[in-house]
Design a protein around this motif. Structure first.
Motif, PDB file in Angstrom:
ATOM      1  N   CYS A   1      -8.641 -31.626  13.851  1.00  0.00           N
ATOM      2  CA  CYS A   1      -9.498 -31.062  15.012  1.00  0.00           C
ATOM      3  C   CYS A   1     -10.154 -32.116  16.063  1.00  0.00           C
ATOM      4  CB  CYS A   1     -10.378 -29.879  14.695  1.00  0.00           C
ATOM      5  SG  CYS A   1      -9.596 -28.347  14.008  1.00  0.00           S
TER       6      CYS A   1
ATOM      7  N   LEU B   1      -4.784 -26.806  14.128  1.00  0.00           N
ATOM      8  CA  LEU B   1      -5.093 -26.303  15.259  1.00  0.00           C
ATOM      9  C   LEU B   1      -3.756 -25.925  16.286  1.00  0.00           C
ATOM     10  CD1 LEU B   1      -7.097 -28.762  17.459  1.00  0.00           C
ATOM     11  CD2 LEU B   1      -5.614 -29.326  15.693  1.00  0.00           C
TER      12      LEU B   1
ATOM     13  N   GLY C   1     -12.958 -26.556  20.397  1.00  0.00           N
ATOM     14  CA  GLY C   1     -12.190 -25.451  19.899  1.00  0.00           C
ATOM     15  C   GLY C   1     -12.489 -24.238  19.954  1.00  0.00           C
TER      16      GLY C   1
END
Length: 422
Positions: free
Chosen positions: A345, A382, A362
């Protein structure tokens, strides 16, 4: 010691220099119809294979179902970390061609927009992954770890023969994964709600319609009572786990500040959504219906399980004194996420900022995707890809060319950060 910032900038500059090649690749992918159903990925898989073979990167073919081919290729050092870049080749059907303002398989660029079915979901993102993967080899980038390209043929109809098939058969594994699914420019999706789809069948006793409601037992009217109870799922108070609250809060901030038209949807992140999708019942207007089937799509937030929903439904429907059965079908998953601090991420989010000089973070999505399968196998994942979100699955699908280029730059830079991090 490798200067990773300089290496990232070198790759970003190379993407910029070769951006016309990237756009041509994206256009070529769109020009190959790969609608699912029917789900035949032969032509597009061969095109991708031929493209990669130019750079001595011939992918393995794995046929999960008839004419559904998964492609896998890896580049770099097998002794280091492994990053998976994943995308799907299938698109939803174009539908009524008379409702399009252009040929859905033209792949044309008009006024800065890439046009066609799959432009946003997700051939633009797929093109970026393939292009960056080939670019690493063309530039002879010596990676300390391995980049794996996993291209799947079956996402739009549930994905049974794509990502889960590869994971179940141990054909891919990694320390992190990125799926190039559509997202907003600065906000990858790092979590998603769970899915609970079920079919309720209510049973009645047939009789002559002229004697209803005294005679027989009407399955449709009993189903209506049941639907009222099912919709009460929305009103359940659910305790969101403390560790999830920051993700919920930042996602609600996203709805307030970025996609402002979604402001009214903020509650769905903490609620069970209930969609009564189909109703089928009865045989004729003058016959008391013996059966009524109702299909329901529920999406579950963090803080509640499938078993808890099943128990609630049993208690609620039993209280009506009706005869019924319930069966689960379709998507089944619990709410799931990857920590914003996980290296995969950080690699994407940090490099969105590196490329654009814009704040990035995010967020959650209120639906489901292939990401849940990676998390089932403890692979942090992700989603980040170019998209014009209002056009996804609709007529006149499109994406901005500048978004395709931006995402490819992020993909390239993220590989360096992720694989070089100890």
């Amino acid at each position: 010691m490798t200067d990773t910032i300089a290496l990232k900038q070198l790759l970003i500059d190379e993407v910029e220099k070769r951006k016309d090649e990237l756009i041509e690749l994206c256009s070529s992918l769109i020009q190959i119809p790969s609608e699912n159903p029917p789900g035949d990925s032969t032509e597009i898989s061969q095109f991708i294979t031929d493209y990669l073979k130019q750079y001595d990167l011939e992918p393995e073919w794995h046929e999960a179902s008839d004419k559904m081919f998964n492609l896998i290729s890896s580049y770099g050092n097998k002794e280091g970390k492994n990053l998976i870049y994943c995308g799907h080749t299938d698109v939803v059907p174009a539908g009524d061609l008379t409702k399009w303002d252009f040929n859905p398989f033209s792949g044309e660029v008009v006024d800065g927009w890439m046009l066609g079915r799959g432009a946003s979901d997700m051939k633009a993102g797929l093109a970026g992954l393939i292009f960056v993967y080939g670019l690493m080899k063309r530039m002879d980038i010596q990676l300390p770890g391995q980049l794996t390209l996993a291209i799947v043929p079956d996402e739009e109809t549930g994905g049974e023969f794509g990502v889960p098939w590869l994971l179940e058969n141990k054909l891919i594994a990694g320390d992190g994964a990125l799926i190039a699914e559509p997202s907003s420019p600065y906000n990858p999706t790092i979590g998603q709600k769970g899915s609970y789809w079920f079919e309720l069948e209510v049973f009645g006793t047939p009789g002559h319609g002229s004697l209803s409601p005294i005679a027989g037992n009407n399955a449709i009217t009993d189903a209506i009572k049941a639907i009222d109870k099912i919709q009460d799922l929305w009103d359940l108070n659910i305790t969101i786990p403390d560790e999830i609250k920051p993700l919920i809060e930042v996602s609600q901030r996203y709805m307030r500040e970025v996609e402002k038209d979604r402001l009214k949807f903020q509650p769905v992140l903490e609620k069970i959504t209930v969609n009564i999708g189909t109703i089928q019942g009865g045989t004729k207007s003058n016959i008391i219906p013996e059966s009524c089937k109702v299909q329901v799509d529920c999406r579950l937030p963090f803080g509640i399980t499938h078993d808890e929903v099943s128990l609630y439904l049993k208690d609620a429907l039993d209280s009506l004194g009706i005869r019924y059965s319930i069966r689960l079908f379709g998507f089944k998953s619990h709410a799931n996420y990857t920590s914003a601090e996980d290296p995969v991420c950080r690699a994407i989010v940090d490099n969105i900022t590196f490329v654009t000089d814009h704040e990035a973070y995010g967020v959650m999505q209120w639906a489901s995707s292939d990401a849940r399968h990676f998390r089932d196998y403890n692979i942090p994942v992700l989603q980040y890809g170019p998209a014009y979100l209002p056009s996804i699955h609709g007529y006149n699908e499109k994406v901005q060319v500048e978004d395709i280029i931006r995402c490819a730059k992020v993909y390239a830079a993220a590989v360096i950060d992720f694989l070089y991090e100890k």
